[in-house]
Scaffold this motif. Structure first.
Motif, PDB file in Angstrom:
ATOM      1  N   THR A 252       0.976  -4.297  66.793  1.00 23.10           N
ATOM      2  CA  THR A 252       2.033  -4.127  65.654  1.00 23.10           C
ATOM      3  C   THR A 252       2.201  -2.477  65.241  1.00 23.10           C
ATOM      4  OG1 THR A 252       1.357  -6.188  64.827  1.00 23.10           O
ATOM      5  CG2 THR A 252       2.442  -4.694  63.192  1.00 23.10           C
ATOM      6  N   GLN A 253       0.756  -1.938  64.983  1.00 20.61           N
ATOM      7  CA  GLN A 253       0.892  -0.518  64.704  1.00 20.61           C
ATOM      8  C   GLN A 253       1.496   0.529  65.727  1.00 20.61           C
ATOM      9  OE1 GLN A 253      -2.827   1.479  64.654  1.00 20.61           O
ATOM     10  NE2 GLN A 253      -2.503   2.466  62.590  1.00 20.61           N
ATOM     11  N   SER A 254       1.416   0.222  66.931  1.00 16.14           N
ATOM     12  CA  SER A 254       1.863   0.924  68.147  1.00 16.14           C
ATOM     13  C   SER A 254       3.525   0.744  68.029  1.00 16.14           C
ATOM     14  CB  SER A 254       1.314   0.562  69.503  1.00 16.14           C
ATOM     15  OG  SER A 254       2.062   1.240  70.548  1.00 16.14           O
ATOM     16  N   LEU A 255       3.779  -0.535  67.811  1.00 22.56           N
ATOM     17  CA  LEU A 255       5.343  -0.640  67.937  1.00 22.56           C
ATOM     18  C   LEU A 255       5.883   0.166  66.617  1.00 22.56           C
ATOM     19  CD1 LEU A 255       5.548  -4.528  68.754  1.00 22.56           C
ATOM     20  CD2 LEU A 255       6.105  -2.606  70.443  1.00 22.56           C
ATOM     21  N   SER A 256       5.277   0.224  65.654  1.00 20.87           N
ATOM     22  CA  SER A 256       5.528   0.738  64.209  1.00 20.87           C
ATOM     23  C   SER A 256       6.090   2.453  64.505  1.00 20.87           C
ATOM     24  CB  SER A 256       4.881   0.394  63.042  1.00 20.87           C
ATOM     25  OG  SER A 256       4.782  -1.012  62.821  1.00 20.87           O
TER      26      SER A 256
ATOM     27  N   GLU B  91      -2.655 -19.198  69.773  1.00 17.37           N
ATOM     28  CA  GLU B  91      -2.654 -17.534  70.276  1.00 17.37           C
ATOM     29  C   GLU B  91      -1.181 -17.079  70.343  1.00 17.37           C
ATOM     30  OE1 GLU B  91      -5.119 -15.870  69.723  1.00 17.37           O
ATOM     31  OE2 GLU B  91      -6.361 -17.321  69.662  1.00 17.37           O
ATOM     32  N   ILE B  92      -0.775 -15.759  69.994  1.00 18.27           N
ATOM     33  CA  ILE B  92       0.474 -15.431  70.052  1.00 18.27           C
ATOM     34  C   ILE B  92       0.722 -14.523  71.266  1.00 18.27           C
ATOM     35  CG2 ILE B  92       2.045 -13.606  68.911  1.00 18.27           C
ATOM     36  CD1 ILE B  92       0.751 -14.464  66.233  1.00 18.27           C
ATOM     37  N   ARG B  93       1.763 -14.732  72.099  1.00 17.76           N
ATOM     38  CA  ARG B  93       2.055 -14.095  73.356  1.00 17.76           C
ATOM     39  C   ARG B  93       2.774 -12.821  73.315  1.00 17.76           C
ATOM     40  NH1 ARG B  93       5.487 -18.937  75.397  1.00 17.76           N
ATOM     41  NH2 ARG B  93       7.719 -18.008  75.330  1.00 17.76           N
ATOM     42  N   SER B  94       3.730 -12.936  72.304  1.00 19.05           N
ATOM     43  CA  SER B  94       4.389 -11.527  72.305  1.00 19.05           C
ATOM     44  C   SER B  94       5.002 -11.368  70.727  1.00 19.05           C
ATOM     45  CB  SER B  94       5.858 -11.599  73.150  1.00 19.05           C
ATOM     46  OG  SER B  94       6.676 -12.801  72.675  1.00 19.05           O
ATOM     47  N   LEU B  95       5.289 -10.252  70.228  1.00 20.29           N
ATOM     48  CA  LEU B  95       5.823  -9.972  68.878  1.00 20.29           C
ATOM     49  C   LEU B  95       6.854  -8.616  68.956  1.00 20.29           C
ATOM     50  CD1 LEU B  95       4.074  -7.168  67.680  1.00 20.29           C
ATOM     51  CD2 LEU B  95       2.200  -9.186  67.362  1.00 20.29           C
ATOM     52  N   HIS B  96       7.643  -8.646  68.164  1.00 15.91           N
ATOM     53  CA  HIS B  96       8.287  -7.795  67.524  1.00 15.91           C
ATOM     54  C   HIS B  96       8.355  -7.020  66.307  1.00 15.91           C
ATOM     55  CE1 HIS B  96      12.356  -5.422  67.962  1.00 15.91           C
ATOM     56  NE2 HIS B  96      12.538  -5.819  66.523  1.00 15.91           N
ATOM     57  N   VAL B  97       8.376  -5.840  66.031  1.00 18.57           N
ATOM     58  CA  VAL B  97       8.089  -5.477  64.775  1.00 18.57           C
ATOM     59  C   VAL B  97       9.296  -4.780  63.988  1.00 18.57           C
ATOM     60  CG1 VAL B  97       6.646  -4.108  63.234  1.00 18.57           C
ATOM     61  CG2 VAL B  97       5.620  -5.379  65.128  1.00 18.57           C
ATOM     62  N   ASP B  98       9.843  -4.882  63.083  1.00 20.58           N
ATOM     63  CA  ASP B  98      10.780  -4.052  62.162  1.00 20.58           C
ATOM     64  C   ASP B  98      10.162  -3.588  60.997  1.00 20.58           C
ATOM     65  OD1 ASP B  98      13.461  -3.947  63.842  1.00 20.58           O
ATOM     66  OD2 ASP B  98      13.247  -6.088  63.765  1.00 20.58           O
ATOM     67  N   GLN B  99      10.663  -2.593  60.405  1.00 19.56           N
ATOM     68  CA  GLN B  99      10.049  -2.002  59.202  1.00 19.56           C
ATOM     69  C   GLN B  99      10.826  -1.015  58.552  1.00 19.56           C
ATOM     70  OE1 GLN B  99       6.598   0.447  60.167  1.00 19.56           O
ATOM     71  NE2 GLN B  99       7.721   1.827  61.418  1.00 19.56           N
ATOM     72  N   ILE B 100      10.378  -0.964  57.150  1.00 20.47           N
ATOM     73  CA  ILE B 100      10.944  -0.164  56.120  1.00 20.47           C
ATOM     74  C   ILE B 100      10.069   0.955  55.367  1.00 20.47           C
ATOM     75  CG2 ILE B 100      11.199  -1.872  54.340  1.00 20.47           C
ATOM     76  CD1 ILE B 100      13.833  -0.434  53.744  1.00 20.47           C
ATOM     77  N   LYS B 101      10.116   1.975  55.621  1.00 15.30           N
ATOM     78  CA  LYS B 101       9.135   2.794  54.769  1.00 15.30           C
ATOM     79  C   LYS B 101      10.025   3.707  53.647  1.00 15.30           C
ATOM     80  CE  LYS B 101       6.659   4.159  59.060  1.00 15.30           C
ATOM     81  NZ  LYS B 101       6.259   5.130  60.015  1.00 15.30           N
ATOM     82  N   LEU B 102       9.309   3.621  52.664  1.00 14.45           N
ATOM     83  CA  LEU B 102       9.924   4.112  51.359  1.00 14.45           C
ATOM     84  C   LEU B 102       9.062   5.538  51.372  1.00 14.45           C
ATOM     85  CD1 LEU B 102      10.887   1.472  48.749  1.00 14.45           C
ATOM     86  CD2 LEU B 102      12.067   2.388  50.840  1.00 14.45           C
TER      87      LEU B 102
END
Length: 330
Positions: A323-327, A184-195
């Motif tokens: 992930t969606q929320s962080l994005s 299981e994953i306890r924490s995550l961070h999201v970076d993104q690039i949108k074109l």
């Protein structure tokens, strides 16, 4: 035939017609009926595979036929939750193309129905059943591999209908794969690039409950024809690499080679490798479809619990929603 699991198909479009049903051909079950809204595609499918009964309305099929399970591969991802819900209410197990749902609320509803009816929703997370990743799983569980310390994956694709669909239908594979391999994953961070509305790139870094750290890079920014997938898992002095699911390399501590001595491969050291043999005729694709479908049908035949069902899948859905929320907050 009556003793075999009785199955119907919902969705007879391109993926089912050209690929998925061929993955079922060596698995014993009783195909009862098929349903598809497009009558021409339904006829094409039922004629090719000699399906006894055909319906353009899956609800009618659920009412009329005595079924154990449904295998659903509809083209409309947003219909999956409703179909899964109605299958459970009809006391029928369902093997569902991803995504089975798009929210935690929908996942909780399916889990509640699953517990109440004793019927299961199994989502197509075939990466868990892919030959190369099953090999990697076995390797990283060996004592010699050491503690799992790092995870790195690439899973790319081309233009998607929307950012949400790319996340839930594509990125979901490797989020679920990370859970399968590391826990299981306890924490995550999201970076993104949108074109634009169809092109997005994600960089998802995470920490597993075991303490291992990882990065998943996934985007709809390349052509689907390019090599798209790579996973590397690091232990202590070891690592295993799965390259485009067709090549596995297990790098083990090798003896140091100095000077001019004769060199030979060291048992228990040097790199252990597996390559998919394309020269050998095989009824299997090694994509994991056959194995997961077999596990689903075999568990129903033996009256055991199919995996991964909603008890497990809801945890992947929660990661996707997070992930969606962080994005969206970027």
């Amino acid at each position: 035939m009556d003793s075999l699991v009785k199955i119907a198909i919902i969705g007879c479009g391109s993926l089912m017609y050209h690929f998925v049903y061929d993955c079922l051909k060596r698995i014993p079950f009783n195909l009862i009926a098929a349903s598809h809204e497009n009558e021409g595609e339904l006829t094409r499918f039922t004629n090719r595979y000699r399906v006894p009964k055909a319906y353009t309305d899956y609800r009618e099929m659920l009412e009329q036929e005595l079924l154990d399970a449904v295998i659903c591969f509809t083209d409309d991802e947003y219909a999956h939750f409703r179909i899964a819900e109605e299958c459970l209410q009809a006391n029928v197990h369902v093997f569902m193309e991803r995504p089975a749902c798009f929210s935690i609320e929908q996942a909780e509803r399916l889990l509640e129905l699953q517990r109440r009816t004793g019927k299961y929703v199994v989502s197509r997370y075939n990466k868990r059943f892919t030959t190369a990743y099953m090999m990697a799983k076995e390797i990283i569980q060996r004592e010699e591999f050491g503690r799992i310390t790092m995870f790195l994956s690439k899973f790319q694709g081309s233009d998607s209908a929307s950012h949400e669909l790319f996340l839930f239908n594509h990125v979901s594979h490797h989020l679920d794969l990370a859970r399968f391999l590391l826990g299981e994953i306890r924490s995550l961070h999201v970076d993104q690039i949108k074109l634009d509305a169809h092109k997005i790139g994600y960089n998802i870094s995470f920490v597993a409950e075991s303490g291992a750290i990882g990065v998943i890079q996934s985007g709809s920014l390349q052509k689907i024809e390019y090599p798209m997938e790579r996973v590397e898992i690091t232990g202590v002095g070891t690592n295993v690499i799965v390259d485009n699911i067709r090549h596995v390399a297990y790098n083990r501590p090798a003896p140091k080679r100095d000077g001019f001595q004769f060199a030979k491969l060291a048992d228990g050291g040097d790199t252990l490798m597996w390559n998919l043999n394309h020269g050998n005729l095989s009824n299997y694709s090694y994509y994991g479809f056959e194995q997961q479908l077999y596990e689903f049908i075999d568990s129903l035949q033996k009256q055991t619990v199919p995996e991964p069902n909603m008890e497990d899948t809801i945890l992947t859905v929660k990661l996707l929603v997070h992930t969606q929320s962080l994005s969206q907050n970027k």
